[in-house]
Design a protein around this motif. Structure first.
Motif, short mmCIF file in Angstrom:
data_model
loop_
_atom_site.label_atom_id
_atom_site.label_comp_id
_atom_site.label_asym_id
_atom_site.label_seq_id
_atom_site.Cartn_x
_atom_site.Cartn_y
_atom_site.Cartn_z
N TRP A 107 32.66 4.31 27.73
CA TRP A 107 34.04 4.76 27.84
C TRP A 107 34.98 3.87 27.04
CZ3 TRP A 107 37.79 1.57 29.87
CH2 TRP A 107 37.38 0.53 30.71
N LYS A 138 27.76 -1.57 26.42
CA LYS A 138 28.39 -0.92 27.57
C LYS A 138 28.86 -2.05 28.48
CE LYS A 138 25.01 2.87 27.89
NZ LYS A 138 25.77 4.12 27.77
N ARG A 139 29.71 -1.73 29.43
CA ARG A 139 30.16 -2.78 30.33
C ARG A 139 28.95 -3.35 31.06
NH1 ARG A 139 32.29 -4.02 35.46
NH2 ARG A 139 34.21 -5.24 35.36
N THR A 164 32.40 -2.79 45.36
CA THR A 164 32.62 -4.23 45.32
C THR A 164 33.28 -4.53 43.98
OG1 THR A 164 30.45 -4.41 46.36
CG2 THR A 164 31.45 -6.45 45.62
N ARG A 184 20.59 8.48 32.44
CA ARG A 184 20.56 8.90 31.03
C ARG A 184 20.36 7.68 30.13
NH1 ARG A 184 25.32 12.77 29.00
NH2 ARG A 184 26.52 10.84 28.99
N SER A 185 21.04 6.57 30.47
CA SER A 185 20.87 5.32 29.71
C SER A 185 20.71 4.17 30.69
CB SER A 185 22.08 5.01 28.85
OG SER A 185 22.61 6.17 28.26
N THR A 228 29.55 1.89 38.88
CA THR A 228 29.69 2.65 40.12
C THR A 228 28.32 3.13 40.63
OG1 THR A 228 31.87 3.41 39.39
CG2 THR A 228 30.82 4.65 41.17
N CYS A 286 24.81 5.79 35.70
CA CYS A 286 24.34 4.41 35.88
C CYS A 286 25.36 3.38 35.40
CB CYS A 286 23.07 4.16 35.09
SG CYS A 286 21.77 5.23 35.57
N GLY A 287 26.64 3.69 35.52
CA GLY A 287 27.65 2.67 35.24
C GLY A 287 27.73 1.74 36.44
N ASP A 335 33.31 -6.83 40.84
CA ASP A 335 32.35 -7.79 40.28
C ASP A 335 33.04 -8.98 39.60
OD1 ASP A 335 33.19 -6.66 37.94
OD2 ASP A 335 31.29 -5.69 37.45
P1 NAP Z 1 30.84 4.74 33.45
O1 NAP Z 1 30.65 3.31 33.23
O2 NAP Z 1 31.63 5.50 32.46
O3 NAP Z 1 29.39 5.37 33.64
C1 NAP Z 1 29.21 6.75 33.68
C2 NAP Z 1 27.72 7.03 33.82
O4 NAP Z 1 27.53 8.42 33.95
C3 NAP Z 1 26.90 6.59 32.62
O5 NAP Z 1 25.68 6.09 33.09
C4 NAP Z 1 26.71 7.90 31.85
O6 NAP Z 1 25.54 7.90 31.05
C5 NAP Z 1 26.55 8.84 33.00
N1 NAP Z 1 26.83 10.24 32.66
C6 NAP Z 1 28.02 10.77 32.32
N2 NAP Z 1 27.88 12.09 32.11
C7 NAP Z 1 26.58 12.38 32.32
C8 NAP Z 1 25.82 13.58 32.26
N3 NAP Z 1 26.39 14.75 31.93
N4 NAP Z 1 24.50 13.50 32.53
C9 NAP Z 1 23.94 12.34 32.89
N5 NAP Z 1 24.59 11.17 32.96
C10 NAP Z 1 25.91 11.21 32.68
O7 NAP Z 1 31.55 5.03 34.89
P2 NAP Z 1 31.62 4.11 36.19
O8 NAP Z 1 30.28 3.65 36.60
O9 NAP Z 1 32.41 4.88 37.19
O10 NAP Z 1 32.39 2.84 35.75
C11 NAP Z 1 33.57 2.96 35.00
C12 NAP Z 1 34.21 1.62 34.91
O11 NAP Z 1 34.86 1.35 36.13
C13 NAP Z 1 33.30 0.43 34.71
O12 NAP Z 1 32.85 0.26 33.42
C14 NAP Z 1 34.23 -0.65 35.14
O13 NAP Z 1 35.14 -0.96 34.12
C15 NAP Z 1 34.92 -0.01 36.31
N6 NAP Z 1 34.21 -0.39 37.55
C16 NAP Z 1 34.28 -1.67 37.91
C17 NAP Z 1 33.63 -2.09 39.03
C18 NAP Z 1 33.73 -3.52 39.41
O14 NAP Z 1 32.94 -3.96 40.21
N7 NAP Z 1 34.67 -4.28 38.87
C19 NAP Z 1 32.92 -1.18 39.80
C20 NAP Z 1 32.87 0.15 39.41
C21 NAP Z 1 33.53 0.54 38.27
P3 NAP Z 1 25.55 7.33 29.56
O15 NAP Z 1 25.64 5.82 29.69
O16 NAP Z 1 24.28 7.77 28.98
O17 NAP Z 1 26.75 7.91 28.88
#
Ligand code: NAP
Length: 489
Positions: free
Chosen positions: A455, A292-293, A55, A203-204, A183, A180-181, A57
């Motif tokens: 990130w 974080k975001r 979705t 992790r966080s 996604t 826990c981003g 956001d």
């Molecule tokens: P992310 O925000 O970079 O989150 C990555 C997650 O993976 C974090 O919780 C991180 O933990 C964890 N992680 C990474 N390596 C790990 C490991 N080796 N062991 C355990 N945990 C690990 O990625 P994302 O959720 O794909 O989102 C990326 C960006 O995409 C968002 O910030 C946003 O800008 C965009 N997005 C937007 C939407 C929307 O609705 N508009 C939806 C999805 C994504 P740590 O926090 O501890 O590093």
């Protein structure tokens, strides 16, 4: 404009939201352009991401081109599939698809000073000459795989969220989810009732901003079709705009009332929503909200309390063929392992090899960190313009608005080239160095630099973001400061 008018040839790289925007705008200007897209269809992030719960956001009516409102959204927040359909319809409507070359990955772009043009190389070996390159190749498109011992020996399906495996067992299966981003959180809310057990490796923990979600009725959509002013009323709704401003002002004023209000809302949301005190503490972050975001969700706290969900906050020791072993010896047997571990946010147009003046490569220019003058242009890389490039604004608002404003900036620069004032344009080294120094200084003081991992941070821990207010960004994009640019040739 003083010189002789001329028309230039444009190459757009990427058929996501920003590349499509560029194509529409260039068509409307009557320009000569070709768009190169590595995949077989347009959509960018909305084509690549198909995970359950996807979705956007940002409210759907605010996540559209300003010139193309859309009456058909089914709910306040739209699904990824609906957004993909929107972009496909827009591309058809504006008749730009004949300019698109799908399945054409750009692997190189080399600037020729004497000829004042770029030569693009495609993966096929074919070359293409363009006066102007629009790099609209996206930000979050290189999956970041976690470095966890044994991952390659897992017997079940293990895949990154941007490479969703439709054949992987989810229904009544034991599923592990790492990350826990935005996604990972969205996936929890979508599969928790389908699985036998969902182990969410956290992790966080995240701060979660409660937001409303509701469906539009067919009668409302009919009203939107007849009266676009009703759509504008949602897009420009004062509460939504206030929330965006509260966020963007709070990013730079981290001890100010806006950021405190955001934190208070998120903290209260946690207090009010999570019943089990043990789970509540697991989900309580130990860093500032919005570092974080921020997660915007209307249902995460409710869905994470479903009995099938187990939030695992221990440290992963390794992946074994049948599951995940924690450092305390706990073993989680799993059928499927989903990696919501984010993206390599420092890649941008790379791995394409880009070489500007004097053969200087983008890799070299970005050796310390990816950056660009006001997030759009690069000294030494004439007529090379980035949409949603490095150091642009990030947060919980529409990137479409960002790209549209950047586009207006780009076209004002291109006007000087087409007006014959020079064959190419690029920022001066001095202006760029000044921008970068001010940006880094300000970025360290933003909420993104307040002590968390994300990130947003570059290799030196500096937020790779726009560090000033949204209004400052809008003002900067409204009119390029020509004294910061040099015309070449
Ligand atoms: P992310 O925000 O970079 O989150 C990555 C997650 O993976 C974090 O919780 C991180 O933990 C964890 N992680 C990474 N390596 C790990 C490991 N080796 N062991 C355990 N945990 C690990 O990625 P994302 O959720 O794909 O989102 C990326 C960006 O995409 C968002 O910030 C946003 O800008 C965009 N997005 C937007 C939407 C929307 O609705 N508009 C939806 C999805 C994504 P740590 O926090 O501890 O590093």
């Amino acid at each position: 404009m003083t010189g002789q008018q001329r028309k230039v040839r444009f190459a757009i790289i990427g058929a996501g939201m920003a590349g499509l925007l560029a194509a529409i705008k260039l068509k409307q200007r009557g320009e000569n352009f070709t768009l190169f897209e590595k995949a077989a269809k347009l959509g960018g992030t909305w084509r690549e991401n198909r995970y359950p719960g996807l979705t956007c956001d940002v409210p759907a009516h605010a996540y559209t081109y300003s010139f193309e409102p859309y009456a058909e959204w089914r709910a306040y927040y739209a699904t990824g599939g609906e957004i993909q359909t929107y972009f496909e319809k827009v591309a058809e409507k504006y008749g730009v698809l004949p300019h698109f070359r799908f399945g054409c990955e750009v692997t190189g772009a080399v600037w020729d000073d004497a000829a004042a043009h770029w030569t693009l190389t495609l993966a096929s070996g074919e070359t293409f000459v363009a006066d102007v390159v629009i790099a609209a190749s996206g930000v979050l498109h290189h999956p970041k795989m976690p470095e966890i011992e044994g991952l390659d020996r897992f017997k079940g399906a293990a895949f990154h969220t941007a490479r969703w495996d439709d054949s992987a067992p989810i229904d009544w299966a034991k599923v592990g989810l790492i990350g826990c981003g935005s996604t990972g959180i969205q996936i929890v809310t979508a599969i928790n009732k389908r699985v036998e057990r969902l182990v969410h490796f956290q992790r966080s923990p995240q701060w979660v901003m409660p937001v409303p979600q509701f469906e539009y009725t067919e009668a409302e959509r009919e009203a939107f079709r007849k009266d676009p002013a009703l759509i504008d009323a949602i897009r420009y709704n004062q509460d939504y705009i206030n929330a965006v401003l509260r966020f963007t002002d709070g990013v730079t004023d981290i001890e100010g009332p806006q950021m405190r209000e955001i934190e208070d809302i998120c903290r209260q949301h946690l207090e009010d929503s999570i019943k089990d005190p043990v789970l509540k503490e697991k989900l309580r972050p130990n860093y500032r909200a919005a570092c974080k975001r921020l997660i915007y969700s209307w249902c995460y706290y409710e869905e994470v309390q479903h009995p099938a969900v187990h939030v695992e906050t221990g440290r992963i020791a390794r992946v074994e063929p049948d599951g995940v072993r924690m450092t305390d010896g706990t073993f989680h047997p799993l059928d499927t392992l989903v990696l919501a571990t984010g993206f390599r946010a420092d890649r941008f147009i790379r791995p394409a090899v880009v070489k500007g003046q004097n053969g200087r490569s983008l890799d070299d220019f970005w050796a310390r960190r990816p950056t660009a003058h006001y997030a759009v242009t690069l000294p030494g890389f004439p007529n090379f313009f980035m949409l949603n490039g490095p150091t642009g604004p990030v947060g919980n608002f529409s990137l479409i608005d960002i790209a549209e404003r950047q586009w207006d900036y780009v076209m004002q620069l291109v006007d000087h080239v087409e007006g014959g004032n020079g064959r190419a344009i690029a920022p001066t080294q001095t202006a760029f160095a000044d921008y970068e120094e001010r940006r880094i200084d300000a970025a360290k003081k933003t909420i993104f630099g307040s002590g968390c991992t994300s990130w947003y941070l570059d290799d030196e821990g500096v937020p790779a973001t726009w560090p000033w207010s949204y209004q400052a960004f809008a003002d900067a994009m409204a009119k390029p400061r020509l004294e910061e640019y040099e015309l070449i040739g």
